[in-house]
Design a protein around this motif. Structure first.
Motif, PDB file in Angstrom:
ATOM      1  N   ALA A 219      22.087  69.080  32.095  1.00 46.15           N
ATOM      2  CA  ALA A 219      21.558  68.716  33.464  1.00 46.15           C
ATOM      3  C   ALA A 219      22.504  68.448  34.099  1.00 46.15           C
ATOM      4  O   ALA A 219      22.360  68.550  35.343  1.00 46.15           O
ATOM      5  N   VAL A 220      23.010  67.148  33.655  1.00 46.21           N
ATOM      6  CA  VAL A 220      24.131  66.541  34.667  1.00 46.21           C
ATOM      7  C   VAL A 220      25.096  67.553  35.099  1.00 46.21           C
ATOM      8  O   VAL A 220      25.785  67.594  35.989  1.00 46.21           O
ATOM      9  N   ILE A 221      25.699  68.345  34.048  1.00 47.84           N
ATOM     10  CA  ILE A 221      26.571  69.328  34.504  1.00 47.84           C
ATOM     11  C   ILE A 221      26.112  70.341  35.472  1.00 47.84           C
ATOM     12  O   ILE A 221      26.819  70.587  36.402  1.00 47.84           O
ATOM     13  N   GLY A 222      24.954  70.698  35.332  1.00 54.23           N
ATOM     14  CA  GLY A 222      24.313  71.451  36.434  1.00 54.23           C
ATOM     15  C   GLY A 222      24.178  70.872  37.571  1.00 54.23           C
ATOM     16  O   GLY A 222      24.564  71.608  38.671  1.00 54.23           O
ATOM     17  N   MET A 223      23.908  69.884  37.752  1.00 50.04           N
ATOM     18  CA  MET A 223      23.813  69.102  39.074  1.00 50.04           C
ATOM     19  C   MET A 223      24.952  68.911  39.560  1.00 50.04           C
ATOM     20  O   MET A 223      25.279  68.843  40.708  1.00 50.04           O
ATOM     21  N   GLY A 224      26.107  68.626  38.974  1.00 44.85           N
ATOM     22  CA  GLY A 224      27.520  68.511  39.285  1.00 44.85           C
ATOM     23  C   GLY A 224      28.155  69.787  39.931  1.00 44.85           C
ATOM     24  O   GLY A 224      28.485  69.722  40.820  1.00 44.85           O
ATOM     25  N   LEU A 225      27.538  70.909  39.347  1.00 46.78           N
ATOM     26  CA  LEU A 225      28.020  72.136  39.779  1.00 46.78           C
ATOM     27  C   LEU A 225      27.419  72.492  41.260  1.00 46.78           C
ATOM     28  O   LEU A 225      28.028  72.987  42.067  1.00 46.78           O
ATOM     29  N   VAL A 226      26.075  71.998  41.187  1.00 49.86           N
ATOM     30  CA  VAL A 226      25.408  72.336  42.362  1.00 49.86           C
ATOM     31  C   VAL A 226      26.007  71.720  43.565  1.00 49.86           C
ATOM     32  O   VAL A 226      26.242  71.963  44.758  1.00 49.86           O
ATOM     33  N   TYR A 227      26.197  70.478  43.398  1.00 54.03           N
ATOM     34  CA  TYR A 227      26.834  69.647  44.502  1.00 54.03           C
ATOM     35  C   TYR A 227      27.984  69.534  44.555  1.00 54.03           C
ATOM     36  O   TYR A 227      28.723  68.624  45.236  1.00 54.03           O
ATOM     37  N   VAL A 228      28.785  69.951  43.626  1.00 56.73           N
ATOM     38  CA  VAL A 228      30.536  69.987  43.529  1.00 56.73           C
ATOM     39  C   VAL A 228      30.862  68.695  43.487  1.00 56.73           C
ATOM     40  O   VAL A 228      31.571  68.116  44.223  1.00 56.73           O
ATOM     41  N   MET A 229      30.414  67.927  42.530  1.00 59.33           N
ATOM     42  CA  MET A 229      30.887  66.536  42.211  1.00 59.33           C
ATOM     43  C   MET A 229      31.566  66.637  40.789  1.00 59.33           C
ATOM     44  O   MET A 229      30.825  66.658  39.900  1.00 59.33           O
ATOM     45  N   TRP A 230      32.999  66.505  41.011  1.00 55.56           N
ATOM     46  CA  TRP A 230      33.664  66.715  39.666  1.00 55.56           C
ATOM     47  C   TRP A 230      33.640  65.495  38.795  1.00 55.56           C
ATOM     48  O   TRP A 230      33.625  65.769  37.519  1.00 55.56           O
ATOM     49  N   TRP A 231      33.326  64.273  39.180  1.00 57.13           N
ATOM     50  CA  TRP A 231      33.199  63.154  38.335  1.00 57.13           C
ATOM     51  C   TRP A 231      31.669  63.433  37.679  1.00 57.13           C
ATOM     52  O   TRP A 231      31.471  62.995  36.334  1.00 57.13           O
ATOM     53  N   MET A 232      30.680  64.084  38.383  1.00 56.86           N
ATOM     54  CA  MET A 232      29.478  63.990  37.522  1.00 56.86           C
ATOM     55  C   MET A 232      29.551  65.207  36.437  1.00 56.86           C
ATOM     56  O   MET A 232      28.809  65.360  35.387  1.00 56.86           O
ATOM     57  N   ILE A 233      30.306  66.351  36.540  1.00 53.68           N
ATOM     58  CA  ILE A 233      30.790  67.362  35.603  1.00 53.68           C
ATOM     59  C   ILE A 233      31.336  66.888  34.375  1.00 53.68           C
ATOM     60  O   ILE A 233      30.782  67.214  33.326  1.00 53.68           O
ATOM     61  N   ILE A 234      32.170  66.068  34.674  1.00 57.85           N
ATOM     62  CA  ILE A 234      33.103  65.243  33.728  1.00 57.85           C
ATOM     63  C   ILE A 234      32.262  64.586  32.932  1.00 57.85           C
ATOM     64  O   ILE A 234      32.305  64.508  31.564  1.00 57.85           O
ATOM     65  N   LEU A 235      31.269  63.732  33.531  1.00 58.37           N
ATOM     66  CA  LEU A 235      30.371  62.682  32.741  1.00 58.37           C
ATOM     67  C   LEU A 235      29.413  63.757  31.925  1.00 58.37           C
ATOM     68  O   LEU A 235      28.918  63.429  30.678  1.00 58.37           O
ATOM     69  N   GLY A 236      29.055  64.822  32.450  1.00 62.03           N
ATOM     70  CA  GLY A 236      28.101  65.702  31.771  1.00 62.03           C
ATOM     71  C   GLY A 236      28.637  66.188  30.435  1.00 62.03           C
ATOM     72  O   GLY A 236      27.955  66.358  29.728  1.00 62.03           O
ATOM     73  N   VAL A 237      29.998  66.495  30.809  1.00 65.53           N
ATOM     74  CA  VAL A 237      30.711  67.310  29.470  1.00 65.53           C
ATOM     75  C   VAL A 237      30.727  66.281  28.600  1.00 65.53           C
ATOM     76  O   VAL A 237      30.686  66.668  27.416  1.00 65.53           O
ATOM     77  N   ALA A 238      31.046  65.136  28.759  1.00 65.03           N
ATOM     78  CA  ALA A 238      31.407  63.988  27.882  1.00 65.03           C
ATOM     79  C   ALA A 238      29.911  63.819  27.113  1.00 65.03           C
ATOM     80  O   ALA A 238      30.046  63.678  25.805  1.00 65.03           O
ATOM     81  N   VAL A 239      28.822  63.625  27.878  1.00 68.68           N
ATOM     82  CA  VAL A 239      27.770  63.405  27.139  1.00 68.68           C
ATOM     83  C   VAL A 239      27.277  64.436  26.197  1.00 68.68           C
ATOM     84  O   VAL A 239      26.816  64.454  25.179  1.00 68.68           O
ATOM     85  N   THR A 240      27.279  65.880  26.815  1.00 68.55           N
ATOM     86  CA  THR A 240      27.144  67.015  26.050  1.00 68.55           C
ATOM     87  C   THR A 240      27.762  67.130  24.680  1.00 68.55           C
ATOM     88  O   THR A 240      27.492  67.298  23.498  1.00 68.55           O
ATOM     89  N   VAL A 241      29.155  66.570  24.851  1.00 68.20           N
ATOM     90  CA  VAL A 241      30.107  66.775  23.597  1.00 68.20           C
ATOM     91  C   VAL A 241      29.626  65.742  22.555  1.00 68.20           C
ATOM     92  O   VAL A 241      29.627  65.829  21.261  1.00 68.20           O
ATOM     93  N   ILE A 242      29.513  64.503  22.904  1.00 66.49           N
ATOM     94  CA  ILE A 242      28.976  63.357  22.044  1.00 66.49           C
ATOM     95  C   ILE A 242      27.883  63.609  21.481  1.00 66.49           C
ATOM     96  O   ILE A 242      27.441  63.630  20.536  1.00 66.49           O
ATOM     97  N   ALA A 243      26.729  64.150  22.236  1.00 65.12           N
ATOM     98  CA  ALA A 243      25.407  64.561  21.807  1.00 65.12           C
ATOM     99  C   ALA A 243      25.366  65.459  20.942  1.00 65.12           C
ATOM    100  O   ALA A 243      24.621  65.631  19.729  1.00 65.12           O
ATOM    101  N   THR A 244      26.296  66.802  20.936  1.00 66.20           N
ATOM    102  CA  THR A 244      26.126  67.760  20.103  1.00 66.20           C
ATOM    103  C   THR A 244      27.129  67.396  18.994  1.00 66.20           C
ATOM    104  O   THR A 244      26.432  67.694  17.866  1.00 66.20           O
TER     105      THR A 244
END
Length: 133
Positions: A93-118
């Motif tokens: 969801a954080v990755i999606g929000m980062g893509l919608v609002y074009v916030m690179w820091w949010m995309i990177i944070l979402g990828v980090a959370v997703t990788v760790i959680a996976t």
């Protein structure tokens, strides 16, 4: 597996035909593309199932004279108490929000959370009280 593969092959052919008919009647590219991709996904699943069916023994549902009881038994292990899907969904969801609002820091944070959680979800039963020894 063959029965399911044939079913998906029928679905693929159906949506391919519907896409052609839809294109000639509606001339609308978005709906046509959706129908074409639906047919393509049906083809991918059908190809995988039919290709895999050659390498494995027939399943009970492939037998014309089969009984429902032949498919009984353990079908797999599904974790009944895992909390890991929640952070995976949060990261997505954080990755999606980062893509919608074009916030690179949010995309990177979402990828980090997703990788760790996976990784946590994949290795959940390899450590701690649930590990097999």
């Amino acid at each position: 597996m063959r029965t399911t593969g044939r079913l998906f092959a029928i679905i693929a052919v159906f949506f391919a035909l519907i896409a052609v008919i839809y294109w000639f009647l509606a001339k609308e590219p978005a709906g046509t593309a959706a129908l074409v991709f639906t047919g393509a996904l049906g083809f991918l699943v059908a190809f995988y199932l039919l290709f895999t069916a050659k390498r494995v023994e027939p399943l009970p549902e492939d037998d014309e004279e089969g009984d429902i009881a032949e498919g009984a038994g353990v079908q797999g292990f599904y974790s009944p108490h895992s909390w890991w899907p929640l952070p995976v969904a949060l990261g997505a969801a954080v990755i999606g929000m980062g893509l919608v609002y074009v916030m690179w820091w949010m995309i990177i944070l979402g990828v980090a959370v997703t990788v760790i959680a996976t990784a946590g979800m994949v290795f959940e039963y390899y450590r701690g009280e649930f590990s097999r020894q």
